[in-house]
Design a protein around this motif. Structure first.
Motif, PDB file in Angstrom:
ATOM      1  N   VAL A   1      22.091   9.157  12.022  1.00  0.00           N
ATOM      2  CA  VAL A   1      21.554   8.884  10.670  1.00  0.00           C
ATOM      3  C   VAL A   1      20.982   7.467  10.615  1.00  0.00           C
ATOM      4  N   LEU A   2      21.770   6.481  11.042  1.00  0.00           N
ATOM      5  CA  LEU A   2      21.345   5.080  10.930  1.00  0.00           C
ATOM      6  C   LEU A   2      20.120   4.792  11.799  1.00  0.00           C
ATOM      7  N   CYS A   3      20.169   5.291  13.044  1.00  0.00           N
ATOM      8  CA  CYS A   3      19.062   5.004  13.965  1.00  0.00           C
ATOM      9  C   CYS A   3      17.781   5.710  13.512  1.00  0.00           C
ATOM     10  N   THR A   4      17.916   6.941  13.043  1.00  0.00           N
ATOM     11  CA  THR A   4      16.728   7.662  12.582  1.00  0.00           C
ATOM     12  C   THR A   4      16.192   6.995  11.319  1.00  0.00           C
TER      13      THR A   4
ATOM     14  N   LEU B   1      12.517   2.879  20.345  1.00  0.00           N
ATOM     15  CA  LEU B   1      13.237   2.774  21.626  1.00  0.00           C
ATOM     16  C   LEU B   1      14.714   2.459  21.394  1.00  0.00           C
ATOM     17  N   ALA B   2      14.977   1.532  20.468  1.00  0.00           N
ATOM     18  CA  ALA B   2      16.369   1.162  20.181  1.00  0.00           C
ATOM     19  C   ALA B   2      17.130   2.363  19.616  1.00  0.00           C
ATOM     20  N   ALA B   3      16.475   3.103  18.711  1.00  0.00           N
ATOM     21  CA  ALA B   3      17.122   4.272  18.096  1.00  0.00           C
ATOM     22  C   ALA B   3      17.423   5.328  19.154  1.00  0.00           C
ATOM     23  N   TRP B   4      16.464   5.566  20.011  1.00  0.00           N
ATOM     24  CA  TRP B   4      16.664   6.591  21.052  1.00  0.00           C
ATOM     25  C   TRP B   4      17.780   6.193  22.003  1.00  0.00           C
ATOM     26  N   LEU B   5      17.819   4.895  22.331  1.00  0.00           N
ATOM     27  CA  LEU B   5      18.844   4.409  23.253  1.00  0.00           C
ATOM     28  C   LEU B   5      20.231   4.574  22.632  1.00  0.00           C
ATOM     29  N   MET B   6      20.339   4.213  21.363  1.00  0.00           N
ATOM     30  CA  MET B   6      21.629   4.309  20.670  1.00  0.00           C
ATOM     31  C   MET B   6      22.064   5.767  20.521  1.00  0.00           C
ATOM     32  N   ILE B   7      21.132   6.594  20.065  1.00  0.00           N
ATOM     33  CA  ILE B   7      21.470   8.015  19.864  1.00  0.00           C
ATOM     34  C   ILE B   7      21.842   8.643  21.204  1.00  0.00           C
ATOM     35  N   GLY B   8      21.048   8.335  22.228  1.00  0.00           N
ATOM     36  CA  GLY B   8      21.310   8.881  23.572  1.00  0.00           C
ATOM     37  C   GLY B   8      22.690   8.492  24.068  1.00  0.00           C
ATOM     38  N   SER B   9      23.057   7.225  23.859  1.00  0.00           N
ATOM     39  CA  SER B   9      24.348   6.737  24.369  1.00  0.00           C
ATOM     40  C   SER B   9      25.514   7.430  23.678  1.00  0.00           C
ATOM     41  N   VAL B  10      25.423   7.544  22.354  1.00  0.00           N
ATOM     42  CA  VAL B  10      26.562   8.113  21.616  1.00  0.00           C
ATOM     43  C   VAL B  10      26.661   9.631  21.856  1.00  0.00           C
ATOM     44  N   LEU B  11      25.530  10.297  22.036  1.00  0.00           N
ATOM     45  CA  LEU B  11      25.586  11.733  22.353  1.00  0.00           C
ATOM     46  C   LEU B  11      26.180  11.944  23.752  1.00  0.00           C
ATOM     47  N   ARG B  12      25.843  11.043  24.664  1.00  0.00           N
ATOM     48  CA  ARG B  12      26.401  11.136  26.015  1.00  0.00           C
ATOM     49  C   ARG B  12      27.927  10.971  25.985  1.00  0.00           C
ATOM     50  N   LEU B  13      28.390  10.129  25.063  1.00  0.00           N
ATOM     51  CA  LEU B  13      29.844   9.923  24.950  1.00  0.00           C
ATOM     52  C   LEU B  13      30.561  11.224  24.616  1.00  0.00           C
ATOM     53  N   THR B  14      29.940  12.035  23.738  1.00  0.00           N
ATOM     54  CA  THR B  14      30.593  13.289  23.333  1.00  0.00           C
ATOM     55  C   THR B  14      30.715  14.242  24.531  1.00  0.00           C
ATOM     56  N   VAL B  15      29.753  14.190  25.436  1.00  0.00           N
ATOM     57  CA  VAL B  15      29.830  15.031  26.649  1.00  0.00           C
ATOM     58  C   VAL B  15      30.843  14.435  27.621  1.00  0.00           C
TER      59      VAL B  15
ATOM     60  N   LEU C   1      22.707  20.207  16.353  1.00  0.00           N
ATOM     61  CA  LEU C   1      23.234  20.028  14.988  1.00  0.00           C
ATOM     62  C   LEU C   1      23.294  18.559  14.591  1.00  0.00           C
ATOM     63  N   HIS C   2      23.758  17.708  15.498  1.00  0.00           N
ATOM     64  CA  HIS C   2      23.861  16.271  15.192  1.00  0.00           C
ATOM     65  C   HIS C   2      22.493  15.692  14.850  1.00  0.00           C
ATOM     66  N   THR C   3      21.500  15.978  15.686  1.00  0.00           N
ATOM     67  CA  THR C   3      20.193  15.351  15.486  1.00  0.00           C
ATOM     68  C   THR C   3      19.475  15.954  14.282  1.00  0.00           C
ATOM     69  N   LEU C   4      19.598  17.258  14.102  1.00  0.00           N
ATOM     70  CA  LEU C   4      18.928  17.894  12.949  1.00  0.00           C
ATOM     71  C   LEU C   4      19.525  17.381  11.641  1.00  0.00           C
ATOM     72  N   LEU C   5      20.862  17.421  11.584  1.00  0.00           N
ATOM     73  CA  LEU C   5      21.540  16.981  10.358  1.00  0.00           C
ATOM     74  C   LEU C   5      21.294  15.487  10.122  1.00  0.00           C
TER      75      LEU C   5
ATOM     76  N   SER D   1      16.147  12.070   3.824  1.00  0.00           N
ATOM     77  CA  SER D   1      16.483  12.166   2.402  1.00  0.00           C
ATOM     78  C   SER D   1      16.819  10.788   1.837  1.00  0.00           C
ATOM     79  N   LEU D   2      17.630  10.032   2.586  1.00  0.00           N
ATOM     80  CA  LEU D   2      18.006   8.684   2.135  1.00  0.00           C
ATOM     81  C   LEU D   2      16.767   7.808   1.976  1.00  0.00           C
ATOM     82  N   LEU D   3      15.869   7.906   2.936  1.00  0.00           N
ATOM     83  CA  LEU D   3      14.667   7.075   2.907  1.00  0.00           C
ATOM     84  C   LEU D   3      13.805   7.403   1.693  1.00  0.00           C
ATOM     85  N   GLN D   4      13.702   8.686   1.390  1.00  0.00           N
ATOM     86  CA  GLN D   4      12.892   9.078   0.229  1.00  0.00           C
ATOM     87  C   GLN D   4      13.530   8.577  -1.067  1.00  0.00           C
ATOM     88  N   VAL D   5      14.861   8.677  -1.123  1.00  0.00           N
ATOM     89  CA  VAL D   5      15.568   8.196  -2.319  1.00  0.00           C
ATOM     90  C   VAL D   5      15.312   6.698  -2.506  1.00  0.00           C
ATOM     91  N   VAL D   6      15.440   5.941  -1.405  1.00  0.00           N
ATOM     92  CA  VAL D   6      15.232   4.486  -1.475  1.00  0.00           C
ATOM     93  C   VAL D   6      13.786   4.179  -1.874  1.00  0.00           C
TER      94      VAL D   6
END
Lengths: 278, 248
Positions: free
Chosen positions: A32-35, A162-176, A206-210, A217-222
């Motif tokens: 959510v934060l990185c996206t 790049l930063a977002a992809w790196l962060m998301i990639g790292s945390v998803l790898r942790l779950t595996v 599911l993680h990336t879609l959600l 949604s948050l961005l539009q609200v802001v």
């Protein structure tokens, strides 16, 4: 995919969340934060670009007035006009009448450019005229700062993505990584690659879609909540030309979310392959 | 055609410069439905030999054939199909501690892609055979080592494999469960499953009237001893108990 594989995938995905809920909550929050970061910067860049283009369109409809020095001769002005007429960006040039009441001794040129001329042309023209003898100052020209802001914003977009992809990639790898024991066991039992991957791919999807949907949604609200402030900011950046910020178009949003989801799937696929290495 | 064949198989372990052969030019043929007891001291290469069959390790030279096909020439896509037909009871057990007993056992059947009903039935039968029904929903990590060992055995048998490789399968079990497991393996052998049981336990050596006893020492197989195969009691533990006391 066979029925048992689907059952295993669903059960495996759920078990993954149940076994390490905090890890998966962190993964979702990171997505959510990185996206949100990547989308915000991209949206900022889009709005700045569009604001600059609006400013340029406005500037292009007005002539660039080249004021000659009082001592400058009519011949010098005409020579400059002839030189500029040869440029493809220039639509037409009008020479101010010699008997004009204001500054009768000076001559000036009004340079009209084509509507589709790149903003950079004004800068090139300014540099050229500054070196030309007999010219006082050209104006109005597109502000160079808007070009710089666009370049900086584009750089930020690339960096944020790049930063977002790196962060998301790292945390998803942790779950595996947390389930590498299970992966190893399944491999020894004779599970196919697709069977082993399935629950992880499902979780990545599911993680990336959600995450991307929540971030959008948050961005539009802001954006809606602070619309007047954004508008004021963009107008200032835009040399006073009024500009109302806008959100992504639905197709742009779909592409952004789609790319995020594909990245999530690709990361999970790579993470499972990595976990299977002896 | 032999079910399992080793042709001049050599496998070395150790760091470069001081490598020594764990298995040295091994030749071995095991027929379908044969019960082989592999004995030898600790570090003699029993586990390595079993790992070569399931392609968890690669030989330095020679070939390991299953049903005539070289295991180590199989593509990564074909290897899962081989492994599904081999039930392995590892010394390290390789269970997932956070997951229930039932789930651990079910995976072995599930990977075969059979119908859900079959998965459930085979899992349940296997749990009952190993007297694990009471622990079925407990996480494996919460159970004692002997129960965990029975889970590993239940998992290996649940898939109804053509070959069972058992590495010290009774090391953590008491006499009752050790007899239960050995009886199960004997029953499977009598029904055509190829069993290779690696053990240095005197209980197993004394109890199992294997079709063949092989001794591994210093990386080589000593001349094989073909023992008299006694009839296994297919009715269950009572007969086994009687035979155990008879041999004592």
């Amino acid at each position: 995919m066979k029925n048992t594989s689907v059952r295993y995938a669903l059960r495996g995905a759920w078990r993954g969340v149940a076994m390490s809920p905090w890890l998966h909550a962190m993964a979702l929050l990171t997505v959510v934060l990185c996206t949100l970061l990547a989308m915000s910067v991209t949206l900022g860049w889009r709005n700045i670009t569009e604001a600059a283009e609006a400013q340029h369109r406005r500037a292009a409809s007005q002539p660039i007035v080249v004021q000659m020095t009082t001592a400058g001769s009519a011949a010098a002005a005409e020579l400059l006009a002839r030189d500029l007429e040869g440029l493809p960006e220039v639509a037409r040039i009008e020479l101010a009448r010699a008997d004009a009441p204001v500054k009768a001794q000076a001559r000036s040129l009004e340079v009209y450019v084509h509507a589709d001329t790149q903003p950079e042309f004004a800068q090139r023209l300014a540099h050229y005229l500054a070196r030309r003898a007999g010219v006082v100052e050209p104006g109005p020209l597109t502000d160079a700062s808007s070009l710089d802001v666009r370049a900086i914003a584009l750089g930020l977009v690339v960096f944020a993505a790049l930063a977002a992809w790196l962060m998301i990639g790292s945390v998803l790898r942790l779950t595996v990584f947390a389930r590498r024991g299970e992966i190893r066991v399944l491999e020894m039992l004779g599970a196919t690659t697709r069977f082993i991957r399935a629950p992880h791919m499902l979780l990545g999807f599911l993680h990336t879609l959600l995450g991307a949907l929540v971030a959008a949604s948050l961005l539009q609200v802001v954006l809606v909540a602070f619309a007047p402030d954004w508008s004021l900011l963009l107008t200032r950046v835009n040399n006073g030309v009024a500009f109302a910020p806008r959100f992504f178009r639905p197709e742009e949003l779909a592409v952004g979310i789609g790319v995020t989801v594909l990245f999530g799937l690709w990361t999970m696929r790579a993470a499972v392959a990595h976990a299977r290495r002896p | 055609m032999a079910m399992i064949a080793f042709e001049e198989v050599t496998k070395t372990h150790g760091i470069p410069g001081s490598r020594r052969p764990t298995l040295d030019s091994i030749n071995l043929e095991i027929e379908p439905g044969e019960f082989v007891l592999l004995t030898g001291p600790s570090g003699s290469g029993k586990t390595t030999l079993l790992n070569l069959v399931t392609a968890l390790e690669r030989p330095d030279s020679g070939s390991v054939l299953i049903g005539g096909r070289d295991v180590h020439r199989l593509t990564s896509g074909s290897l899962p199909f081989l492994r599904r037909n081999i039930g392995v009871i590892h010394q390290e057990l390789y269970l997932v501690p956070e997951v229930s007993v039932r789930e651990n056992v079910r995976w072995a059947v599930e990977v075969q892609g059979v119908r859900h009903r079959t998965v459930r039935a085979r899992t349940q039968v296997s749990l009952e055979l190993l007297q694990l029904a009471d622990h079925a929903d407990s996480p494996v990590g919460s159970l004692s080592r002997d129960v965990q060992q029975r889970v590993a055995i239940a998992r290996a048998l649940a898939a109804e494999p053509a070959i069972v490789l058992a590495d010290e399968p009774t090391s953590a079990l008491d006499g009752h469960y050790a007899h239960l497991v050995l009886d199960l393996l004997a029953r499977l052998a009598s029904r055509g499953t190829t069993i290779v049981l690696a053990s240095r336990s005197p209980l197993v050596s004394g109890y199992v009237r294997a079709g063949r006893v092989l001794q591994l020492q210093d990386g080589t197989l000593r001349p094989t001893t073909r023992t008299v195969i006694r009839e296994f009691d297919l009715t269950g533990g009572a007969g086994l108990e009687a035979r155990a006391s008879e041999s004592a």
